[in-house]
Design an enzyme around this catalytic site. Sequence first.
Site, PDB file in Angstrom:
ATOM      1  N   LYS A  71       0.905  -1.158   0.000  1.00 45.16           N
ATOM      2  CA  LYS A  71       0.000   0.000   0.000  1.00 45.16           C
ATOM      3  C   LYS A  71       0.941   1.204   0.000  1.00 45.16           C
ATOM      4  O   LYS A  71       1.643   1.453   0.975  1.00 45.16           O
ATOM      5  CB  LYS A  71      -0.868  -0.024   1.254  1.00 45.16           C
ATOM      6  CG  LYS A  71      -2.200   0.689   1.115  1.00 45.16           C
ATOM      7  CD  LYS A  71      -2.105   2.180   0.882  1.00 45.16           C
ATOM      8  CE  LYS A  71      -1.772   2.928   2.140  1.00 45.16           C
ATOM      9  NZ  LYS A  71      -1.528   4.360   1.954  1.00 45.16           N
ATOM     10  N   CYS A 114      12.725   6.959  13.957  1.00 45.97           N
ATOM     11  CA  CYS A 114      12.121   6.144  15.016  1.00 45.97           C
ATOM     12  C   CYS A 114      13.105   5.974  16.167  1.00 45.97           C
ATOM     13  O   CYS A 114      12.725   5.639  17.278  1.00 45.97           O
ATOM     14  CB  CYS A 114      11.698   4.800  14.467  1.00 45.97           C
ATOM     15  SG  CYS A 114      12.918   4.027  13.442  1.00 45.97           S
ATOM     16  N   GLU A 166       6.358  -1.882  13.495  1.00 45.44           N
ATOM     17  CA  GLU A 166       7.369  -1.141  14.246  1.00 45.44           C
ATOM     18  C   GLU A 166       6.790   0.245  14.440  1.00 45.44           C
ATOM     19  O   GLU A 166       6.478   0.936  13.479  1.00 45.44           O
ATOM     20  CB  GLU A 166       8.656  -1.101  13.419  1.00 45.44           C
ATOM     21  CG  GLU A 166       9.835  -0.600  14.208  1.00 45.44           C
ATOM     22  CD  GLU A 166      10.591   0.439  13.436  1.00 45.44           C
ATOM     23  OE1 GLU A 166      11.088   0.155  12.348  1.00 45.44           O
ATOM     24  OE2 GLU A 166      10.669   1.566  13.951  1.00 45.44           O
TER      25      GLU A 166
HETATM   26  P1  NAP Z   1       1.211   6.338   9.828  1.00 46.06           P
HETATM   27  O1  NAP Z   1       0.268   7.477   9.879  1.00 46.06           O
HETATM   28  O2  NAP Z   1       1.052   5.315  10.880  1.00 46.06           O
HETATM   29  O3  NAP Z   1       1.038   5.676   8.382  1.00 46.06           O
HETATM   30  C1  NAP Z   1       1.817   4.558   7.927  1.00 46.06           C
HETATM   31  C2  NAP Z   1       1.065   3.851   6.804  1.00 46.06           C
HETATM   32  O4  NAP Z   1      -0.069   3.168   7.336  1.00 46.06           O
HETATM   33  C3  NAP Z   1       0.509   4.793   5.735  1.00 46.06           C
HETATM   34  O5  NAP Z   1       0.558   4.119   4.490  1.00 46.06           O
HETATM   35  C4  NAP Z   1      -0.909   5.016   6.154  1.00 46.06           C
HETATM   36  O6  NAP Z   1      -1.775   5.339   5.101  1.00 46.06           O
HETATM   37  C5  NAP Z   1      -1.266   3.645   6.739  1.00 46.06           C
HETATM   38  N1  NAP Z   1      -2.266   3.708   7.800  1.00 46.06           N
HETATM   39  C6  NAP Z   1      -2.166   4.425   8.960  1.00 46.06           C
HETATM   40  N2  NAP Z   1      -3.260   4.218   9.720  1.00 46.06           N
HETATM   41  C7  NAP Z   1      -4.060   3.348   9.056  1.00 46.06           C
HETATM   42  C8  NAP Z   1      -5.343   2.758   9.326  1.00 46.06           C
HETATM   43  N3  NAP Z   1      -6.012   3.031  10.443  1.00 46.06           N
HETATM   44  N4  NAP Z   1      -5.866   1.933   8.411  1.00 46.06           N
HETATM   45  C9  NAP Z   1      -5.203   1.659   7.265  1.00 46.06           C
HETATM   46  N5  NAP Z   1      -4.003   2.195   6.943  1.00 46.06           N
HETATM   47  C10 NAP Z   1      -3.428   3.023   7.823  1.00 46.06           C
HETATM   48  O7  NAP Z   1       2.712   6.795   9.868  1.00 46.06           O
HETATM   49  P2  NAP Z   1       3.475   7.943   9.052  1.00 46.06           P
HETATM   50  O8  NAP Z   1       2.592   8.590   8.040  1.00 46.06           O
HETATM   51  O9  NAP Z   1       4.730   7.333   8.554  1.00 46.06           O
HETATM   52  O10 NAP Z   1       3.852   8.986  10.155  1.00 46.06           O
HETATM   53  C11 NAP Z   1       2.914   9.534  11.036  1.00 46.06           C
HETATM   54  C12 NAP Z   1       3.400   9.360  12.449  1.00 46.06           C
HETATM   55  O11 NAP Z   1       3.936   8.047  12.649  1.00 46.06           O
HETATM   56  C13 NAP Z   1       4.526  10.274  12.830  1.00 46.06           C
HETATM   57  O12 NAP Z   1       4.088  11.525  13.251  1.00 46.06           O
HETATM   58  C14 NAP Z   1       5.213   9.484  13.912  1.00 46.06           C
HETATM   59  O13 NAP Z   1       4.604   9.707  15.156  1.00 46.06           O
HETATM   60  C15 NAP Z   1       5.032   8.063  13.543  1.00 46.06           C
HETATM   61  N6  NAP Z   1       6.187   7.406  12.895  1.00 46.06           N
HETATM   62  C16 NAP Z   1       6.871   6.474  13.564  1.00 46.06           C
HETATM   63  C17 NAP Z   1       7.907   5.805  12.948  1.00 46.06           C
HETATM   64  C18 NAP Z   1       8.630   4.723  13.643  1.00 46.06           C
HETATM   65  O14 NAP Z   1       9.493   4.141  13.041  1.00 46.06           O
HETATM   66  N7  NAP Z   1       8.329   4.393  14.856  1.00 46.06           N
HETATM   67  C19 NAP Z   1       8.263   6.096  11.642  1.00 46.06           C
HETATM   68  C20 NAP Z   1       7.542   7.048  10.961  1.00 46.06           C
HETATM   69  C21 NAP Z   1       6.487   7.677  11.597  1.00 46.06           C
HETATM   70  P3  NAP Z   1      -1.663   6.775   4.348  1.00 46.06           P
HETATM   71  O15 NAP Z   1      -0.486   6.667   3.426  1.00 46.06           O
HETATM   72  O16 NAP Z   1      -2.952   6.882   3.574  1.00 46.06           O
HETATM   73  O17 NAP Z   1      -1.501   7.812   5.400  1.00 46.06           O
END
Ligand code: NAP
Length: 529
Positions: A184, A302, A265
């Site tokens: 995705k 992260c 993760e």
């Molecule tokens: P994210 O919002 O969790 O999204 C990651 C992926 O999962 C994206 O493709 C997103 O879709 C999808 N997704 C998220 N929630 C979903 C749900 N409920 N149902 C289906 N698909 C879902 O992470 P991000 O965009 O990379 O970053 C946002 C936040 O994540 C940051 O502010 C930070 O806090 C955290 N983060 C943590 C790490 C780590 O390694 N721990 C790394 C990066 C980010 P979309 O593409 O449509 O949004």
Amino acid sequence: MDISGKNFIGYSRSSENEHTFKSYVPAQNIELPETFHTATQDEVARTMELARKAFNEYSLISAPKRADFLMAITEEILAVGDQLLERAHLETGLPIARLQSERARTINQITQFAELIREGSWVEASIDTAIPERTPVPKSDLRKMLIPIGPVIVFGSSNFPFAYSVAGVDTGPALAAGNPVVVKAHAAHLGVSDLTAQAIVKAAQRTGMPEGVFSMLYDDGYEVGAALVKHPASKAVGFTGSIKGGMALYKMAQERDEPISVFAEMGSVNPIVILPDYLKKNTNDLAKTLAGSVTLGAGQFCTNPGLVFVIESESLNEFEESYKNEILNVAPATMLNEGIRKNFYKLRDELVAEPGVAELAYSAIESGQENQSQASVARVSGKDFIANPKIHEEVFGPFSLLVVCENYEELLSAISLLKGQLTASLMADVQETLKYPSLVQSLSQICGRFIMNGVPTGVEVCPSMHHGGPFPSATDARFTSVGRHSILRFVRPQSYQDWDNSLLPDELKNANPLGIFRLVNNETTKREI
Ligand code: NAP
């Protein structure tokens, strides 16, 4: 290469949905011209049927041929050339030099998996030969090895457009093990995803892989991802991102008729503990190193160190002053997207407004670009930290909280409240470490990687790296998402009882045609039996 924005369903491109959306440039807040088509539910179903069929064929393709496919992926990614780097720079705001090294890391990761499966011993073949004369019950011939599980759904992260995305830490090991992959695409780097997917599809066609070994779908919401996780043909999920996103997918996977594993993760604050003797000997160096780690990549790692624990001591004032000055000198940097920037400021401001939290330093912002982040650090006493769980959480971005404890006992109490982490660092020399065994044990219990006298940013790709940790840093502390052992997420063991030698997989045949290490009647050996 053209970016068409159509979904990748096996070897075909598909755009049934009229609903489209665009990629954008965070540093300028402008849209890029290409349109991306949200996948329809029918396209999801077709993709998963193709993946199901491809699994039957792909799981039987020999390891050397799968290795050729992996190496072809690296060649095709490199062949995209500067276009890939430039597009990534536009879509993420990350500097070109950082993207060059991330691409090199991605190529290295895939190459390591090609080497692993060519060598072959990773399948952990074990053979226990029959003892027909055993009494009172004869012993059967039993042989076991790891086999692929089936189609893997991959959700890349926003902060690593190459290394944790379309051809990243989930796709490489899943394909290496013999599983089809359905990605995705992350909405924050759509064009990069399109170019990378084109490279993978070219590599699959060039090396004669079955159609459906790789697909990639677009969505600007969550429906497509949810439908992929819920589809009966999906057998595991690899995810890097927020706790909210990871847990939403985890729940969906558990509620299926056939629950499947979600290897997510997620969040981590990566605590660093500095003991007084070490602080005294390294006051200014530590301030510089910490400020560099907190602000690296606009803090969007992260492994960013979000909490730094110290004990009141004579060098503390000098350290705080030095740390403050280092942070004030950090230039503003573009954040990955508007949502992440807004979330950063919201969480940072809420945290700094909590009782007892005082701002230490806040860097300047004038850069003339959009979506800029200011580096900042704040300070709180150990007592206020212990009393307030809200300030224990991750603020994704260039921010860190200095927790000043009155004494060792207070430090230990504060550490005991921390949740699972990817990393923990102890800054201390050997003599000082030996004085505090309970601290060492407390930190060890909460982290996947325990660092001595170093910062957590920078994840080496090698067999001894563990990138994961107790919940909520990951959904399953037993597995890493980096390094060769990450392949273990996408396989399962299978025993063969009393099978004719000619019908067994090569790894389990008497002759050991692949020359791999095996456990034969409890002895590790490469020999034939
Ligand atoms: P994210 O919002 O969790 O999204 C990651 C992926 O999962 C994206 O493709 C997103 O879709 C999808 N997704 C998220 N929630 C979903 C749900 N409920 N149902 C289906 N698909 C879902 O992470 P991000 O965009 O990379 O970053 C946002 C936040 O994540 C940051 O502010 C930070 O806090 C955290 N983060 C943590 C790490 C780590 O390694 N721990 C790394 C990066 C980010 P979309 O593409 O449509 O949004």
